[in-house]
Write an enzyme that holds these catalytic residues in place. Structure first.
Site, PDB file in Angstrom:
ATOM      1  N   THR A 152      37.752  29.055  36.681  1.00  0.00           N
ATOM      2  CA  THR A 152      37.369  30.603  36.234  1.00  0.00           C
ATOM      3  C   THR A 152      36.648  30.592  34.978  1.00  0.00           C
ATOM      4  O   THR A 152      36.366  29.962  34.339  1.00  0.00           O
ATOM      5  CB  THR A 152      38.720  31.271  35.875  1.00  0.00           C
ATOM      6  OG1 THR A 152      38.428  32.749  35.226  1.00  0.00           O
ATOM      7  CG2 THR A 152      39.390  30.586  34.743  1.00  0.00           C
ATOM      8  N   ASP A 153      35.703  31.886  35.044  1.00  0.00           N
ATOM      9  CA  ASP A 153      34.632  32.208  34.209  1.00  0.00           C
ATOM     10  C   ASP A 153      35.278  32.620  32.650  1.00  0.00           C
ATOM     11  O   ASP A 153      34.517  32.171  31.680  1.00  0.00           O
ATOM     12  CB  ASP A 153      33.762  33.339  34.266  1.00  0.00           C
ATOM     13  CG  ASP A 153      34.287  34.770  34.625  1.00  0.00           C
ATOM     14  OD1 ASP A 153      35.489  34.734  34.398  1.00  0.00           O
ATOM     15  OD2 ASP A 153      33.619  35.610  34.826  1.00  0.00           O
ATOM     16  N   GLU A 154      36.769  32.424  32.739  1.00  0.00           N
ATOM     17  CA  GLU A 154      37.424  33.097  31.673  1.00  0.00           C
ATOM     18  C   GLU A 154      37.656  31.932  30.520  1.00  0.00           C
ATOM     19  O   GLU A 154      37.767  31.978  29.457  1.00  0.00           O
ATOM     20  CB  GLU A 154      38.816  33.701  31.870  1.00  0.00           C
ATOM     21  CG  GLU A 154      38.617  34.609  32.743  1.00  0.00           C
ATOM     22  CD  GLU A 154      40.056  35.767  32.679  1.00  0.00           C
ATOM     23  OE1 GLU A 154      40.955  35.413  32.106  1.00  0.00           O
ATOM     24  OE2 GLU A 154      40.061  36.562  33.602  1.00  0.00           O
ATOM     25  N   TYR A 195      46.336  32.267  29.872  1.00  0.00           N
ATOM     26  CA  TYR A 195      45.926  31.996  31.406  1.00  0.00           C
ATOM     27  C   TYR A 195      44.718  31.012  31.156  1.00  0.00           C
ATOM     28  O   TYR A 195      44.586  29.958  31.809  1.00  0.00           O
ATOM     29  CB  TYR A 195      45.700  32.987  32.206  1.00  0.00           C
ATOM     30  CG  TYR A 195      44.689  32.932  33.258  1.00  0.00           C
ATOM     31  CD1 TYR A 195      45.085  32.107  34.350  1.00  0.00           C
ATOM     32  CD2 TYR A 195      43.549  33.506  33.481  1.00  0.00           C
ATOM     33  CE1 TYR A 195      44.299  32.010  35.454  1.00  0.00           C
ATOM     34  CE2 TYR A 195      42.511  33.388  34.432  1.00  0.00           C
ATOM     35  CZ  TYR A 195      42.945  32.491  35.492  1.00  0.00           C
ATOM     36  OH  TYR A 195      42.310  32.194  36.532  1.00  0.00           O
ATOM     37  N   LYS A 231      43.911  27.243  32.129  1.00  0.00           N
ATOM     38  CA  LYS A 231      42.570  26.815  33.033  1.00  0.00           C
ATOM     39  C   LYS A 231      41.623  26.002  32.491  1.00  0.00           C
ATOM     40  O   LYS A 231      41.222  24.685  33.071  1.00  0.00           O
ATOM     41  CB  LYS A 231      41.933  27.868  33.576  1.00  0.00           C
ATOM     42  CG  LYS A 231      42.739  29.051  34.529  1.00  0.00           C
ATOM     43  CD  LYS A 231      43.142  28.125  36.060  1.00  0.00           C
ATOM     44  CE  LYS A 231      41.999  28.140  36.734  1.00  0.00           C
ATOM     45  NZ  LYS A 231      42.566  27.417  38.171  1.00  0.00           N
TER      46      LYS A 231
HETATM   47  P1  NAD Z   1      46.982  34.083  43.602  1.00  0.00           P
HETATM   48  O1  NAD Z   1      47.620  34.290  42.397  1.00  0.00           O
HETATM   49  O2  NAD Z   1      46.619  35.078  44.480  1.00  0.00           O
HETATM   50  O3  NAD Z   1      47.306  32.944  44.572  1.00  0.00           O
HETATM   51  C1  NAD Z   1      47.655  31.703  43.671  1.00  0.00           C
HETATM   52  C2  NAD Z   1      48.415  30.844  44.802  1.00  0.00           C
HETATM   53  O4  NAD Z   1      48.987  29.458  44.213  1.00  0.00           O
HETATM   54  C3  NAD Z   1      49.821  31.529  45.453  1.00  0.00           C
HETATM   55  O5  NAD Z   1      49.705  31.345  46.929  1.00  0.00           O
HETATM   56  C4  NAD Z   1      51.054  30.573  44.973  1.00  0.00           C
HETATM   57  O6  NAD Z   1      52.111  30.869  45.730  1.00  0.00           O
HETATM   58  C5  NAD Z   1      50.319  29.453  44.762  1.00  0.00           C
HETATM   59  N1  NAD Z   1      51.147  28.611  43.490  1.00  0.00           N
HETATM   60  C6  NAD Z   1      51.363  29.036  42.300  1.00  0.00           C
HETATM   61  N2  NAD Z   1      52.223  28.290  41.732  1.00  0.00           N
HETATM   62  C7  NAD Z   1      52.059  27.011  42.421  1.00  0.00           C
HETATM   63  C8  NAD Z   1      52.706  25.868  42.146  1.00  0.00           C
HETATM   64  N3  NAD Z   1      53.659  25.317  41.241  1.00  0.00           N
HETATM   65  N4  NAD Z   1      52.942  25.063  43.375  1.00  0.00           N
HETATM   66  C9  NAD Z   1      51.965  25.270  44.618  1.00  0.00           C
HETATM   67  N5  NAD Z   1      51.505  26.554  44.558  1.00  0.00           N
HETATM   68  C10 NAD Z   1      51.469  27.359  43.767  1.00  0.00           C
HETATM   69  O7  NAD Z   1      45.476  33.436  42.660  1.00  0.00           O
HETATM   70  P2  NAD Z   1      44.012  33.548  43.149  1.00  0.00           P
HETATM   71  O8  NAD Z   1      43.343  35.044  42.743  1.00  0.00           O
HETATM   72  O9  NAD Z   1      43.718  33.428  44.672  1.00  0.00           O
HETATM   73  O10 NAD Z   1      43.244  32.550  42.318  1.00  0.00           O
HETATM   74  C11 NAD Z   1      42.995  31.296  43.055  1.00  0.00           C
HETATM   75  C12 NAD Z   1      42.487  30.264  42.113  1.00  0.00           C
HETATM   76  O11 NAD Z   1      41.091  30.920  41.882  1.00  0.00           O
HETATM   77  C13 NAD Z   1      43.301  29.993  40.839  1.00  0.00           C
HETATM   78  O12 NAD Z   1      43.101  28.825  40.569  1.00  0.00           O
HETATM   79  C14 NAD Z   1      42.379  31.043  39.784  1.00  0.00           C
HETATM   80  O13 NAD Z   1      42.464  30.465  38.545  1.00  0.00           O
HETATM   81  C15 NAD Z   1      41.003  30.910  40.574  1.00  0.00           C
HETATM   82  N6  NAD Z   1      40.131  32.047  40.309  1.00  0.00           N
HETATM   83  C16 NAD Z   1      40.727  33.243  40.577  1.00  0.00           C
HETATM   84  C17 NAD Z   1      39.730  34.484  40.282  1.00  0.00           C
HETATM   85  C18 NAD Z   1      40.183  35.747  40.791  1.00  0.00           C
HETATM   86  O14 NAD Z   1      39.335  36.872  40.444  1.00  0.00           O
HETATM   87  N7  NAD Z   1      41.078  36.129  41.330  1.00  0.00           N
HETATM   88  C19 NAD Z   1      38.509  34.335  39.838  1.00  0.00           C
HETATM   89  C20 NAD Z   1      37.888  33.020  39.597  1.00  0.00           C
HETATM   90  C21 NAD Z   1      38.988  31.901  39.724  1.00  0.00           C
HETATM   91  O1  DAU Z   2      37.216  36.324  35.495  1.00  0.00           O
HETATM   92  C1  DAU Z   2      37.997  35.912  36.352  1.00  0.00           C
HETATM   93  C2  DAU Z   2      39.342  36.162  36.367  1.00  0.00           C
HETATM   94  O2  DAU Z   2      39.575  37.439  36.960  1.00  0.00           O
HETATM   95  C3  DAU Z   2      40.292  35.256  37.168  1.00  0.00           C
HETATM   96  O3  DAU Z   2      40.275  33.929  36.580  1.00  0.00           O
HETATM   97  C4  DAU Z   2      41.909  35.720  36.912  1.00  0.00           C
HETATM   98  O4  DAU Z   2      42.790  35.347  37.803  1.00  0.00           O
HETATM   99  C5  DAU Z   2      41.781  37.361  37.554  1.00  0.00           C
HETATM  100  O5  DAU Z   2      43.121  37.816  37.419  1.00  0.00           O
HETATM  101  C6  DAU Z   2      40.791  37.948  36.983  1.00  0.00           C
HETATM  102  O6  DAU Z   2      41.204  38.275  35.591  1.00  0.00           O
HETATM  103  P1  DAU Z   2      40.954  39.872  34.699  1.00  0.00           P
HETATM  104  O7  DAU Z   2      42.043  39.867  33.610  1.00  0.00           O
HETATM  105  O8  DAU Z   2      39.555  40.172  34.449  1.00  0.00           O
HETATM  106  O9  DAU Z   2      41.517  40.577  35.989  1.00  0.00           O
HETATM  107  P2  DAU Z   2      42.404  41.918  36.192  1.00  0.00           P
HETATM  108  O10 DAU Z   2      42.209  42.616  37.735  1.00  0.00           O
HETATM  109  O11 DAU Z   2      43.699  41.828  35.687  1.00  0.00           O
HETATM  110  O12 DAU Z   2      41.819  43.160  35.150  1.00  0.00           O
HETATM  111  C7  DAU Z   2      40.323  43.685  35.217  1.00  0.00           C
HETATM  112  C8  DAU Z   2      39.792  44.139  34.333  1.00  0.00           C
HETATM  113  O13 DAU Z   2      40.716  45.581  34.239  1.00  0.00           O
HETATM  114  C9  DAU Z   2      40.411  43.673  32.840  1.00  0.00           C
HETATM  115  O14 DAU Z   2      39.579  44.177  31.857  1.00  0.00           O
HETATM  116  C10 DAU Z   2      41.740  44.421  32.486  1.00  0.00           C
HETATM  117  C11 DAU Z   2      41.530  45.828  33.245  1.00  0.00           C
HETATM  118  N1  DAU Z   2      42.738  46.479  33.789  1.00  0.00           N
HETATM  119  C12 DAU Z   2      43.803  45.504  34.453  1.00  0.00           C
HETATM  120  C13 DAU Z   2      44.803  46.225  34.823  1.00  0.00           C
HETATM  121  C14 DAU Z   2      45.672  45.275  35.884  1.00  0.00           C
HETATM  122  C15 DAU Z   2      43.165  47.767  33.516  1.00  0.00           C
HETATM  123  O15 DAU Z   2      42.367  48.373  32.753  1.00  0.00           O
HETATM  124  N2  DAU Z   2      44.219  48.070  33.981  1.00  0.00           N
HETATM  125  C16 DAU Z   2      45.291  47.460  34.519  1.00  0.00           C
HETATM  126  O16 DAU Z   2      46.189  47.991  35.221  1.00  0.00           O
END
Ligand code: NAD
Ligand code: DAU
Length: 353
Positions: free
Chosen positions: A134-136, A159, A163
């Site tokens: 992730t970019d975080e 988190y 990562k």
């Molecule tokens: P998600 O939470 O939707 O899915 C995570 C999946 O991992 C689920 O299917 C869950 O069952 C599985 N999992 C969790 N713990 C596990 C374990 N101990 N063993 C096996 N499986 C397990 O997450 P996502 O948003 O699809 O993110 C997927 C990946 O991409 C993550 O590594 C996250 O850090 C990365 N990522 C997410 C975003 C985003 O915006 N969502 C952005 C950049 C990177």
């Molecule tokens: O940048 C990549 C990341 O983006 C991934 O690595 C993470 O897995 C993914 O969850 C996401 O993280 P964020 O914290 O940016 O996403 P979230 O959707 O939780 O929140 C987006 C923005 O909105 C953040 O600034 C927090 C804000 N927010 C979020 C929620 C859930 C609100 O204002 N209200 C809310 O209820």
């Protein structure tokens, strides 16, 4: 059929993972895809119902924290590559309960690296451990600048710290043991199948049922949004064309303050639900900020664009509209996902705000 490659995809029942599994199963009929997932609250095999009948993928219920299960998986199959997405992914949950993030994101990644090392030690050529990050990990930007692949790590939440730690382990296993690895760091994804704890699906659902839309702080935090299928296409490209040992940043060049995003979403929802313009905006409610809330993320994705020829497709308004259409057309998916423990989580997270 001759199997050309056997690939392990972890977390393939989650949001991004399910789009990656579908893409690989569909585009590479001569690959065998093993989808290993623990099926936590965020994992849902219903996300893959449309490809259930395809013969070139198998599901293995696996907890990557369980070392023995991971080793057994690597004994059962000879993997040519690993695409590792399994993780605890929600920042707010990492604040209320960091332990699971340390176990899954760090120990789970370590277990996969050790199993890959043991299995590939004698012939690592042609193998690839692809870690999805992730970019975080880069921390928070001020008003100016972009994260590049050279930006120093500065994670700020449990988190992102977990990562970052897993990224370091992956690079260390490459440097020390010679496992071929690649890492990509992506910005915020949105699209179908995202669990409704994340901002966009949470807001879509709340607007639909007339519940307040919780906006943290003043809504001024900025995120760079990317349609999930664009992330899946980047992962496909990096897996096949990326250089081992390299890192690629992936982003949408699409920065929005949370409040502007929510207002755009409100306009789309009013149109789709045939409600008078302005109805949904009345639900916007400013709530207590997320502790340690990162101000701004923005990605410089010129490396993947220039070196691998990747570019994102839908404009944000179009991608959001597609996302809204999907959630409105898949009410049962949403209901089933919401019916588990999510109600308790929502009350805990938002009642005191
Ligand atoms: P998600 O939470 O939707 O899915 C995570 C999946 O991992 C689920 O299917 C869950 O069952 C599985 N999992 C969790 N713990 C596990 C374990 N101990 N063993 C096996 N499986 C397990 O997450 P996502 O948003 O699809 O993110 C997927 C990946 O991409 C993550 O590594 C996250 O850090 C990365 N990522 C997410 C975003 C985003 O915006 N969502 C952005 C950049 C990177
Ligand atoms: O940048 C990549 C990341 O983006 C991934 O690595 C993470 O897995 C993914 O969850 C996401 O993280 P964020 O914290 O940016 O996403 P979230 O959707 O939780 O929140 C987006 C923005 O909105 C953040 O600034 C927090 C804000 N927010 C979020 C929620 C859930 C609100 O204002 N209200 C809310 O209820």
């Amino acid at each position: 059929m001759t199997i050309k490659k056997t690939i392990l995809i972890t977390g393939g029942a989650g949001f991004i993972g399910s789009h990656v599994v579908r893409r690989f199963v569909t585009n590479y009929p001569d690959y065998l895809i093993i989808n290993a997932d623990k099926l936590t609250y965020a994992g849902n095999l219903e996300n893959l119902a449309d490809i259930e009948s395809k013969k070139n993928w198998l599901f293995e219920k696996t907890d990557i924290v369980d070392k023995q299960s991971v080793l057994e998986l690597f004994k059962k199959y000879t993997f040519d590559g690993v695409i590792h997405l399994a993780a605890e992914s929600h920042v707010d949950r990492s604040i209320t309960g960091p332990d699971e993030f340390i176990f899954t994101n760090i120990v789970g990644t370590l277990n996969l690296l050790n199993a890959a090392l043991a299995s590939w030690k004698s012939s690592p050529a042609g193998k690839l451990f692809y870690h999805i990050s992730t970019d975080e990990v880069y921390g928070s930007l001020g008003k100016e600048g972009l994260f590049t692949e050279e930006t120093a790590y500065d994670p700020k939440s449990p988190y992102s710290a977990s990562k970052a730690s897993s990224d370091h382990l992956v690079r260390a296993y490459n440097h020390t043991f010679g496992i071929p690895v690649v890492i990509s760091n992506c910005s915020n994804n949105y699209g179908p199948n995202q669990f409704p704890e994340k901002l966009i699906p949470l807001a879509i659902n709340n607007i639909k049922i007339g519940k307040p839309i919780p906006v943290y702080g003043k809504g001024e935090n900025i995120r760079d949004w990317l349609y999930v299928e664009d992330h899946a296409s980047a992962i496909d490209l990096i897996f096949h064309e990326g250089k081992a040992g390299e890192t690629y940043n992936i982003g949408g060049n699409n920065e929005w303050t949370n409040i502007d995003l929510i207002k755009l979403l409100c306009r789309i929802m009013d149109k789709k639900l045939k409600r008078p313009e302005g109805t949904s905006e009345m639900l916007i409610t400013y709530v207590t900020d997320r502790p340690g809330h990162d101000l701004r993320y923005a990605i410089d994705s010129s490396k993947i664009q220039n070196e691998l020829g990747w570019s994102p497709i839908p404009e944000f308004a179009e991608g959001l509209e597609r996302t809204v259409d999907w959630y409105l057309a898949n009410e049962q998916w949403l209901e089933r996902v919401l019916s588990g423990d999510y109600g308790k989580y929502y009350d805990l997270m938002y009642s005191g705000r």
